[in-house]
Design a protein around this motif. Sequence first.
Motif, mmCIF file in Angstrom:
data_model
loop_
_atom_site.group_PDB
_atom_site.id
_atom_site.type_symbol
_atom_site.label_atom_id
_atom_site.label_comp_id
_atom_site.label_asym_id
_atom_site.label_seq_id
_atom_site.Cartn_x
_atom_site.Cartn_y
_atom_site.Cartn_z
ATOM 1 N N ARG A 132 0.820 -1.212 0.000
ATOM 2 C CA ARG A 132 0.000 0.000 0.000
ATOM 3 C C ARG A 132 0.853 1.261 0.000
ATOM 4 O O ARG A 132 0.485 2.274 -0.576
ATOM 5 N N GLU A 133 2.016 1.195 0.664
ATOM 6 C CA GLU A 133 2.849 2.400 0.725
ATOM 7 C C GLU A 133 3.599 2.649 -0.572
ATOM 8 O O GLU A 133 3.988 3.779 -0.863
ATOM 9 N N THR A 134 3.816 1.609 -1.338
ATOM 10 C CA THR A 134 4.498 1.831 -2.612
ATOM 11 C C THR A 134 3.645 2.689 -3.537
ATOM 12 O O THR A 134 4.160 3.323 -4.453
ATOM 13 N N LEU A 135 2.341 2.725 -3.284
ATOM 14 C CA LEU A 135 1.475 3.522 -4.140
ATOM 15 C C LEU A 135 1.800 5.006 -4.061
ATOM 16 O O LEU A 135 1.556 5.749 -4.999
ATOM 17 N N ARG A 136 2.311 5.423 -2.944
ATOM 18 C CA ARG A 136 2.609 6.850 -2.808
ATOM 19 C C ARG A 136 4.076 7.080 -2.476
ATOM 20 O O ARG A 136 4.450 8.120 -1.966
ATOM 21 N N ASP A 183 10.125 13.068 -12.043
ATOM 22 C CA ASP A 183 8.891 12.462 -11.557
ATOM 23 C C ASP A 183 9.030 10.951 -11.405
ATOM 24 O O ASP A 183 9.492 10.278 -12.326
ATOM 25 N N TRP A 184 8.578 10.452 -10.291
ATOM 26 C CA TRP A 184 8.585 9.010 -10.062
ATOM 27 C C TRP A 184 7.301 8.422 -10.634
ATOM 28 O O TRP A 184 6.418 7.953 -9.936
ATOM 29 N N VAL A 185 7.245 8.480 -11.920
ATOM 30 C CA VAL A 185 6.082 7.990 -12.656
ATOM 31 C C VAL A 185 6.608 7.087 -13.760
ATOM 32 O O VAL A 185 7.502 7.496 -14.515
ATOM 33 N N ARG B 377 -2.800 7.513 -13.782
ATOM 34 C CA ARG B 377 -2.238 6.565 -12.819
ATOM 35 C C ARG B 377 -1.944 7.264 -11.494
ATOM 36 O O ARG B 377 -1.695 8.461 -11.443
ATOM 37 N N ILE B 378 -1.947 6.483 -10.452
ATOM 38 C CA ILE B 378 -1.786 7.062 -9.125
ATOM 39 C C ILE B 378 -0.468 7.816 -8.994
ATOM 40 O O ILE B 378 -0.395 8.841 -8.307
ATOM 41 N N GLU B 379 0.566 7.326 -9.660
ATOM 42 C CA GLU B 379 1.855 8.014 -9.554
ATOM 43 C C GLU B 379 1.796 9.423 -10.133
ATOM 44 O O GLU B 379 2.602 10.284 -9.792
ATOM 45 N N ALA B 380 0.854 9.636 -11.026
ATOM 46 C CA ALA B 380 0.762 10.944 -11.685
ATOM 47 C C ALA B 380 -0.231 11.879 -10.992
ATOM 48 O O ALA B 380 -0.324 13.050 -11.361
ATOM 49 N N TRP B 381 -0.939 11.363 -10.025
ATOM 50 C CA TRP B 381 -1.945 12.202 -9.365
ATOM 51 C C TRP B 381 -1.299 13.448 -8.773
ATOM 52 O O TRP B 381 -0.278 13.370 -8.083
ATOM 53 N N LYS B 384 1.394 17.861 -13.034
ATOM 54 C CA LYS B 384 0.875 18.790 -14.030
ATOM 55 C C LYS B 384 0.219 18.074 -15.203
ATOM 56 O O LYS B 384 -0.553 18.674 -15.930
ATOM 57 N N TYR B 385 0.513 16.805 -15.368
ATOM 58 C CA TYR B 385 -0.099 16.049 -16.453
ATOM 59 C C TYR B 385 -1.062 14.987 -15.913
ATOM 60 O O TYR B 385 -1.577 14.187 -16.672
ATOM 61 N N GLY B 386 -1.244 14.953 -14.619
ATOM 62 C CA GLY B 386 -2.112 13.939 -14.030
ATOM 63 C C GLY B 386 -3.563 14.380 -13.988
ATOM 64 O O GLY B 386 -3.879 15.573 -14.075
ATOM 65 N N PHE B 387 -4.432 13.417 -13.890
ATOM 66 C CA PHE B 387 -5.851 13.737 -13.694
ATOM 67 C C PHE B 387 -6.337 12.981 -12.476
ATOM 68 O O PHE B 387 -6.223 11.771 -12.385
ATOM 69 N N LEU B 388 -6.869 13.730 -11.564
ATOM 70 C CA LEU B 388 -7.446 13.134 -10.358
ATOM 71 C C LEU B 388 -8.688 13.908 -9.957
ATOM 72 O O LEU B 388 -8.688 15.138 -9.931
ATOM 73 N N ALA B 389 -9.730 13.179 -9.691
ATOM 74 C CA ALA B 389 -10.882 13.721 -8.966
ATOM 75 C C ALA B 389 -11.029 12.843 -7.731
ATOM 76 O O ALA B 389 -10.808 11.638 -7.802
ATOM 77 N N TYR B 390 -11.358 13.424 -6.601
ATOM 78 C CA TYR B 390 -11.253 12.623 -5.364
ATOM 79 C C TYR B 390 -12.496 11.826 -5.040
ATOM 80 O O TYR B 390 -12.473 11.036 -4.093
#
Lengths: 324, 590
Positions: A132-136, A183-185, B377-381, B384-390
Amino acid sequence: MKRYIALAAFSAALSAPAFAQLDGARVNVPLPKNTNLVGATYVGGTANTSWSAFNNIQGDFDIDSSIYALSYTRSQPVFGRTVHWTAILPAGTVRTDSPLPISATNAYADGLGDVSIGATVNLFGAPELPVRETLRYEPNWVVALGVMMTAPTGSYDPDEVLNIGSNQWSTRISAPIMKNFGDWVPGRRTILEVTPSVRVFGDNDDSFGETVEQDPLYAVEAHLSRDMNSDAFFSLDYTWLDGGAETRTSNATGMPAGTTDGLSAQIFGASFGYKVNDNLSVFIGHQQTISEGSDPFELRGSLTSVRFVWGWHDVIQRRNNFLN
Amino acid sequence: MPKTNPIKRRIRPLLAATALAGCLGLSPAPAQAQEAPDRPNFVIIVADDLGFSDLGSYGGEIHTPNLDRLAAEGVRYTNFYVGASCSPTRSMLMTGRDNHRVGMGNMYEMTAPNQLTEPGYEGVLNLDSPTFAERLKGAGYRTYMTGKWHLGHDPDHIPHARGFDRDFSLINAAGSHFKWTGSKIENEKSEFTKDGEYLTKLPKNYYSTRTFTEQMIDFLEEDEGDERPFVAYLAYQAPHDPLQVPDGWRNKYKGKFDAGWDELREERLARLKAAGMMPETTENGARLWYVPGYDDVVGAGQVQQARKMEIYASVVEYVDFQVGEFLNYLEDSGQLENTIVLFFSDNGPEGADPIPGAKRQPGLAASMFFANNYDTRIEAWGRKYGFLAYGPSWAQVSATPFSGYKGSLYEGGVRSPLIVWQPGKKDAGAINTDAIMHVMDIAPTMMDLAGVDAPDMQGTSWAPVLRGESSSPRTDDDVIAMQFFGARMARSGPWKAVWMPKPYGFDRWELFNLDDDPGETRDLAEAHPDILQKLSAAWDAYAETNNVILPDRTPYDGLEERLPPRPPVVSPGWPRGQEHNWDGGLGEKE
């Protein structure tokens, strides 16, 4: 004889121990807790050596090695820090087609290599990472301490120049440092990895009737890797090696039997990693060794490696099974 | 701005502007400048989709020190109504009139077939309805706007054409906070204007919240020598989705919301009660039936969800930071001393999320718009290029203690925080729970305080409240009524009748006593049929007066079939169901 030992040492540096010595790009990226990785690696090495200082050996040697290794890594945190436990079992062949000056020696060796077991403990930048923590998780600086012990379990004949095993204990201590830029993406990561290390050797108590003491081998390995897309990366690789000089003592007389200078080499190369699917990744690399030219001899060689890694995590696997 | 003689400051620009406007025939509105004892500046700061309890001063855990300071030096109001969605609210803010009268009877994007050709439903702020900017400009005010407009994009309808001397405006409803990328396929590229010119290039390092603030400060700095009073409308686009925030802010709330939405709502309600902002009898509105209890979400699923709120909170804090920058500028330049500052949200928090639906229909061009323009994707939330609505689970937190969120006429959709700061820090720190107020009141309040006659406005001036002469601009006999997407409400005193379409409501009138039950948890329709009858009749009158045409197509159409069935008993502890943006979690035993 000394030069054969040196030759073997160099070959070894480029083959079996090299697998442990050269980690490869992105090996030290922190893994989620309880991740398992099984690796199957092929390292093909060719060493071209030309002696320049000793006149009792003439001509070049071509030593080819084909090393296969199975490895297992598990991320199992300790005291809240990410720890990667790793075991490596190498095997393979080493041969030379060049005429050896001592006719009694074989120009070929095969068998199991020395087993290595170790761990890399994160000191900074990567606490234990439940899935779960790897997600963020977004690494910035990551600093770790690695210890890898190699046991003399490999195939070894004290009367042969070429061996797969080393007949000596060794311990490698490393400090992998990773810096993430940007960015870590997936698809956007740029990572610089620098791993200084030192390998200290125990004595080889029987090499042609002599005991070999070997000085520490120092190394700095660096990789600058950049994602090509979400599933692939390209890496520029560099390694600097120095040390490993040998002092030989006769087991029969206890008298000094000679010394061999250590290595001083730089290795440049490039590698490519590709995630085939959620479980399977493949890494391909080529390294070219360029001697610093430190006398008394000049070393050249190259390594080509292909590694397949099968990774799984029980929780993720169950989820994927469910969704599929 | 240098300090000036207040009388000179009041009269000289008024005369000059009046003369100039008369010569040029520019006075577009029936506004008439009158002698006023003091003509304050007005600063109107609007957040986009901010929830009632997100600010620290409204019970939230989000770090908002600048707005909290504004609240500590001003007055917080707890019964302030806005529209249930964006542009109708803005139309009422601009005109002081009901949205059905001024062209925004429905959102442009959602106009129903039976409304298309009807006056009042043009989808733009129609030209028959003067804006407060036009009226104040005609009365000698300088008029500035930066931020989101969303009231028409033709040259006749952009901010500069609607009374703003200076503007830097996002014309559309939403889009990237960093670049031109729009928010959906119908709006692939955003439009911006500056001083009436359509922009082809955005300012360097554009980020909506920061740039809107900087542009407003630039405008005011350039005119610091101008002694006329001003109105500055700073309409932030944040925290509207896509939730994006500058680097360095994105991880400020990492782990802060791991306790989950249920606990967070309870904590916020407790703080609201402790502050005296909600009655002790308040219960949180029922958790939406398709939102699982947070404890029923496991492992990585919880973190995945918590991450959404972390990003949202960062976006909100950045808004607060920029509000602080702006207020500091006003204070340092001496312009705050004669300025009334208002802060509120345009509607309730946004619970809808377009991404899960798009992913279910990847063959649609509308879906591919997101694939081509955003990284979901969550990493991009947050990037500047991410899309997130909560999503709805956290929107309900933002709306604590109310039911519903943006689009709904339950209180969560239409009750906004409101902070009013007056010169001299009048009534500093007070909390007003009596005043029943409406966004439509703001324009007439400004007219009142500026001495501008505007009898056609429908809102009620707050001037008596601001002067301390009254605790509310309305009596218990006055009615606030609204209609959005077929939903209806009428509030009078403590009583509120609301008709919410299925599946969020029951396609019938419900009745709540908001003095006891702001969360709208206890329907009193059967217990007080007389009150309900009175309020439903009041709503009918409102509809008749304002040309309300109930839409024959709404966002609620078909929703009942798409959402999980409602349980027979709504219980916060009931674990059934999934929210529609639920991506699936990872159960993990540590």
